[in-house]
Design a protein around this motif. Structure first.
Motif, PDB file in Angstrom:
ATOM      1  N   GLN A  40      11.626 -66.723   1.809  1.00 50.78           N
ATOM      2  CA  GLN A  40      10.715 -68.004   1.340  1.00 50.78           C
ATOM      3  C   GLN A  40      11.069 -67.808  -0.430  1.00 50.78           C
ATOM      4  O   GLN A  40      11.650 -68.011  -0.934  1.00 50.78           O
ATOM      5  CB  GLN A  40       9.865 -68.312   1.715  1.00 50.78           C
ATOM      6  CG  GLN A  40       9.880 -69.246   2.518  1.00 50.78           C
ATOM      7  CD  GLN A  40       8.208 -69.873   3.397  1.00 50.78           C
ATOM      8  OE1 GLN A  40       7.553 -70.120   2.234  1.00 50.78           O
ATOM      9  NE2 GLN A  40       7.536 -70.003   4.319  1.00 50.78           N
ATOM     10  N   VAL A  65      14.118 -69.823  -2.938  1.00 47.75           N
ATOM     11  CA  VAL A  65      13.621 -69.996  -4.093  1.00 47.75           C
ATOM     12  C   VAL A  65      14.226 -69.867  -4.586  1.00 47.75           C
ATOM     13  O   VAL A  65      14.859 -70.510  -6.018  1.00 47.75           O
ATOM     14  CB  VAL A  65      12.153 -70.372  -4.431  1.00 47.75           C
ATOM     15  CG1 VAL A  65      11.963 -70.902  -5.756  1.00 47.75           C
ATOM     16  CG2 VAL A  65      11.311 -70.954  -3.053  1.00 47.75           C
ATOM     17  N   ALA A  79      18.541 -70.892  -5.117  1.00 47.59           N
ATOM     18  CA  ALA A  79      18.852 -72.482  -5.000  1.00 47.59           C
ATOM     19  C   ALA A  79      18.880 -72.612  -6.796  1.00 47.59           C
ATOM     20  O   ALA A  79      18.759 -73.374  -7.637  1.00 47.59           O
ATOM     21  CB  ALA A  79      17.158 -72.707  -5.053  1.00 47.59           C
ATOM     22  N   GLN A  80      17.825 -71.771  -7.472  1.00 47.66           N
ATOM     23  CA  GLN A  80      18.089 -71.856  -8.560  1.00 47.66           C
ATOM     24  C   GLN A  80      19.243 -71.759  -9.777  1.00 47.66           C
ATOM     25  O   GLN A  80      19.129 -71.456 -10.849  1.00 47.66           O
ATOM     26  CB  GLN A  80      16.690 -71.638  -9.637  1.00 47.66           C
ATOM     27  CG  GLN A  80      15.235 -71.857  -9.447  1.00 47.66           C
ATOM     28  CD  GLN A  80      14.266 -71.346  -9.438  1.00 47.66           C
ATOM     29  OE1 GLN A  80      13.943 -69.642 -10.253  1.00 47.66           O
ATOM     30  NE2 GLN A  80      13.144 -71.609  -8.728  1.00 47.66           N
ATOM     31  N   ALA A  86      22.105 -76.595  -0.356  1.00 48.52           N
ATOM     32  CA  ALA A  86      20.935 -76.468   0.536  1.00 48.52           C
ATOM     33  C   ALA A  86      21.768 -75.519   0.857  1.00 48.52           C
ATOM     34  O   ALA A  86      22.247 -74.693   1.443  1.00 48.52           O
ATOM     35  CB  ALA A  86      20.379 -77.614   1.418  1.00 48.52           C
ATOM     36  N   LYS A  90      16.174 -76.511   3.179  1.00 49.53           N
ATOM     37  CA  LYS A  90      15.541 -77.859   2.760  1.00 49.53           C
ATOM     38  C   LYS A  90      13.694 -77.700   2.979  1.00 49.53           C
ATOM     39  O   LYS A  90      13.151 -78.207   1.762  1.00 49.53           O
ATOM     40  CB  LYS A  90      16.485 -78.859   3.334  1.00 49.53           C
ATOM     41  CG  LYS A  90      17.582 -79.465   2.733  1.00 49.53           C
ATOM     42  CD  LYS A  90      18.102 -81.240   3.628  1.00 49.53           C
ATOM     43  CE  LYS A  90      19.579 -81.008   2.798  1.00 49.53           C
ATOM     44  NZ  LYS A  90      20.329 -81.973   4.222  1.00 49.53           N
ATOM     45  N   LEU A 138      12.417 -75.384   0.448  1.00 49.36           N
ATOM     46  CA  LEU A 138      12.473 -75.529  -1.034  1.00 49.36           C
ATOM     47  C   LEU A 138      11.470 -77.278  -1.335  1.00 49.36           C
ATOM     48  O   LEU A 138      11.169 -77.003  -1.938  1.00 49.36           O
ATOM     49  CB  LEU A 138      13.377 -76.261  -0.870  1.00 49.36           C
ATOM     50  CG  LEU A 138      15.159 -74.778  -0.985  1.00 49.36           C
ATOM     51  CD1 LEU A 138      16.674 -75.590  -1.430  1.00 49.36           C
ATOM     52  CD2 LEU A 138      14.257 -73.906  -2.079  1.00 49.36           C
ATOM     53  N   HIS A 153       7.739 -75.824  -1.289  1.00 43.09           N
ATOM     54  CA  HIS A 153       7.708 -75.403  -2.948  1.00 43.09           C
ATOM     55  C   HIS A 153       7.640 -76.294  -3.950  1.00 43.09           C
ATOM     56  O   HIS A 153       7.717 -75.707  -5.040  1.00 43.09           O
ATOM     57  CB  HIS A 153       8.827 -73.911  -3.209  1.00 43.09           C
ATOM     58  CG  HIS A 153       8.126 -72.705  -2.145  1.00 43.09           C
ATOM     59  ND1 HIS A 153       8.458 -72.520  -1.036  1.00 43.09           N
ATOM     60  CD2 HIS A 153       7.998 -71.707  -2.278  1.00 43.09           C
ATOM     61  CE1 HIS A 153       7.592 -71.478  -0.781  1.00 43.09           C
ATOM     62  NE2 HIS A 153       7.972 -70.459  -1.518  1.00 43.09           N
ATOM     63  N   LEU A 180      10.612 -77.802  -5.011  1.00 45.64           N
ATOM     64  CA  LEU A 180      11.673 -79.126  -5.371  1.00 45.64           C
ATOM     65  C   LEU A 180      12.443 -80.229  -4.956  1.00 45.64           C
ATOM     66  O   LEU A 180      11.857 -80.158  -3.582  1.00 45.64           O
ATOM     67  CB  LEU A 180      12.515 -77.455  -5.098  1.00 45.64           C
ATOM     68  CG  LEU A 180      12.458 -76.475  -6.073  1.00 45.64           C
ATOM     69  CD1 LEU A 180      10.911 -75.350  -6.395  1.00 45.64           C
ATOM     70  CD2 LEU A 180      13.752 -75.524  -5.591  1.00 45.64           C
ATOM     71  N   HIS A 223      15.987 -81.958  -4.719  1.00 47.91           N
ATOM     72  CA  HIS A 223      17.297 -82.360  -4.985  1.00 47.91           C
ATOM     73  C   HIS A 223      17.627 -83.376  -6.207  1.00 47.91           C
ATOM     74  O   HIS A 223      17.637 -84.429  -5.939  1.00 47.91           O
ATOM     75  CB  HIS A 223      18.114 -82.675  -3.685  1.00 47.91           C
ATOM     76  CG  HIS A 223      19.629 -82.206  -4.145  1.00 47.91           C
ATOM     77  ND1 HIS A 223      20.620 -82.906  -3.495  1.00 47.91           N
ATOM     78  CD2 HIS A 223      20.222 -81.081  -5.020  1.00 47.91           C
ATOM     79  CE1 HIS A 223      22.103 -82.699  -3.717  1.00 47.91           C
ATOM     80  NE2 HIS A 223      21.790 -81.091  -4.048  1.00 47.91           N
TER      81      HIS A 223
END
Length: 364
Positions: free
Chosen positions: A71, A75, A78-79, A86, A107, A110, A113, A115, A117
Motif C-alpha cells: 500500500q 501511494v 500515485a504521487q 490508477a 483505486k 488510494l 488513504h 486520496l 482523483h
C-alpha cells in the motif's frame, strides 16, 4: 455500499417497531407497509423478540492482496508526475517493483488513504522574477509590526455569474444514463468592487462589466466607450467608495483613523499617475506596499470572494441581475467579524509560507 447497509438496517428496525406497536398485524401486512417480503419481516421480528441484534455481525472477508508495504508503494507511485491515473500507477508498480495489482485494487487503496482523483488548479506561471518579488514583499510585511495589518484596507473586484460556470461535478452512472446539465452560452454577470479590513467591510459598487451597465467613459485612443473598467471609472470607485468607506470603518473602530492604508492590485487602471496621486492625497497612510504580480493567493480578499461565491450558489437562486445584486448585498451584510479577524490575524503566517516556499504558490 455503506448507504445500502444503512437503508437495510432501517428496514429491519421499522419491521420490529411496527410489530411492537401492532402485535395483531401479520408479517405480510407489515411487509406491504414497508415494502418488503413477509419472510424478511418474519426473520428480523423473531430476532428482535429473541433479544438478538438487528445488525449484521462483522465478517473477516477475503484478506487484502495489498499488505502495508504494498500500500505504501501504491501511494508513493500515485504521487509521481507521470502517474495520472490508477492504470498508470498499476503499470508503474509492475514495471519498477514487479508488483501486480488490478486498477480496482489501486483505486481502493488510494481512497482508503484519503486520496482523490482531482484535476490540478490552473494558475499563472511564475517566473524567477515573480518569485523574487513575492519573497521580497513577504519579508517586508514580516518586518513590520504584527498589528500593522489591522490598518490595511484590502480591495479588489470580482465578477459574479448568475449561473455556475465551472465544470459539472462528476458522478457514477451507466453510459446510457449520463444525462445533461443546462448551461447558458452567455451568463448574466455582476462586476463588483469591495474592500475588507480587520474592522469591517465596505459597501459594494457595481461597475462596467455588470449586465447592461455600459461605461460612460471614452477611451482616448480608440475613441470608443471602455469595454471594462478604465482609469476614470476607477477614480470614481476611489472617491465615491473606497476612501469614504475606509474613513468610516476606521473611525467607527476608533483605531488607525489617521494612519490606515489602501491596498490594490497592479491592474493598469489602478496604477495610473492620477489615481496614485489621489490615494497619496486622500488616504491617511497612503498606498500599501506594491503588490507583486501574479499573486492572488497572497491576498485575503480572494478567500472572501470564494466564500461569497459558494454562499451565493448554495443559498440563493437569483433569476436576474437585480436579484443577483440583492443577493450579493445580503451576503455582504452576513459576513461574520470573526472571519475578518482570522483572515488578517493569519496574514503573517501566509507571508511566512511564501518565504518558506521560496515564492511558490501557497494554498491558504
Amino acid at each position: 455500499m455503506a448507504k445500502g447497509i444503512v437503508a437495510l438496517q432501517k428496514l429491519r428496525e421499522q419491521a420490529a417497531t411496527l410489530k411492537k406497536y401492532h402485535p395483531d398485524w401479520s408479517f405480510n401486512k407489515i411487509g406491504k407497509k414497508i415494502g418488503c417480503r413477509h419472510s424478511f419481516v418474519s426473520r428480523w421480528v423473531r430476532r428482535d423478540q429473541a433479544c438478538e441484534p438487528l445488525h449484521d455481525q462483522s465478517r473477516s472477508g477475503r484478506p487484502s492482496k495489498a499488505d502495508a508495504a504494498a500500500q505504501e508503494h501504491i501511494v508513493m507511485a500515485a504521487q509521481l508526475p507521470e502517474c495520472r491515473t490508477a492504470a498508470d500507477v498499476a503499470a508503474k508498480l509492475q514495471q519498477d517493483q514487479h508488483l501486480s495489482f488490478s486498477v480496482t485494487t489501486v483505486k481502493r487503496v488510494l481512497r482508503q488513504h484519503g486520496l482523490q482523483h482531482l484535476s490540478p488548479v490552473a494558475r499563472p506561471m511564475l517566473t524567477d522574477s515573480h518569485k523574487l518579488a513575492r519573497v521580497k514583499f513577504a519579508k517586508a510585511v514580516l518586518r513590520r509590526d504584527k498589528t500593522s495589518k489591522r490598518r490595511w484596507l484590502n480591495t479588489d473586484s470580482k465578477i459574479f455569474h448568475l449561473h455556475k460556470m465551472g465544470r459539472p461535478l462528476r458522478r457514477w452512472c451507466s453510459p446510457g444514463a449520463r444525462g445533461t446539465v443546462p448551461r447558458p452560452k452567455h451568463s448574466i454577470a455582476a462586476h463588483v468592487y469591495m474592500g475588507i479590513c480587520y474592522w469591517g467591510v465596505t459597501k459594494l459598487m457595481f461597475v462596467t462589466g455588470t449586465h447592461k451597465q455600459v461605461s460612460k467613459f471614452v477611451n482616448p485612443k480608440s475613441k470608443r466607450l471602455y469595454a471594462g473598467v478604465g482609469s476614470s471609472e476607477y477614480s470614481e470607485v476611489l472617491s465615491q467608495m473606497f476612501v469614504p468607506e475606509g474613513n468610516r470603518l476606521f473611525q467607527q473602530a476608533g483605531q488607525w483613523a489617521d494612519k490606515w492604508q489602501l491596498q490594490q492590485d497592479n491592474a493598469k487602471p489602478h496604477k495610473t499617475a492620477t489615481n496614485m496621486a489621489y490615494i497619496a492625497e486622500n488616504v491617511p497612510g497612503g498606498h500599501f506596499l506594491t503588490w507583486p504580480a501574479c499573486s492572488p493567493d497572497m491576498s485575503p480578499i480572494e478567500n472572501m470572494w470564494a466564500w461569497m461565491e459558494g454562499k451565493l450558489h448554495k443559498e440563493y437562486q437569483p433569476k436576474n441581475v437585480e436579484e443577483l445584486k440583492d443577493s450579493l448585498e445580503q451576503i455582504r451584510q452576513s459576513i461574520p467579524a470573526s472571519m475578518l479577524h482570522n483572515m488578517f490575524d493569519g496574514f503573517q503566517a501566509r507571508m511566512q509560507r511564501v518565504v518558506d516556499l521560496d515564492g511558490e504558490y501557497i494554498n491558504m
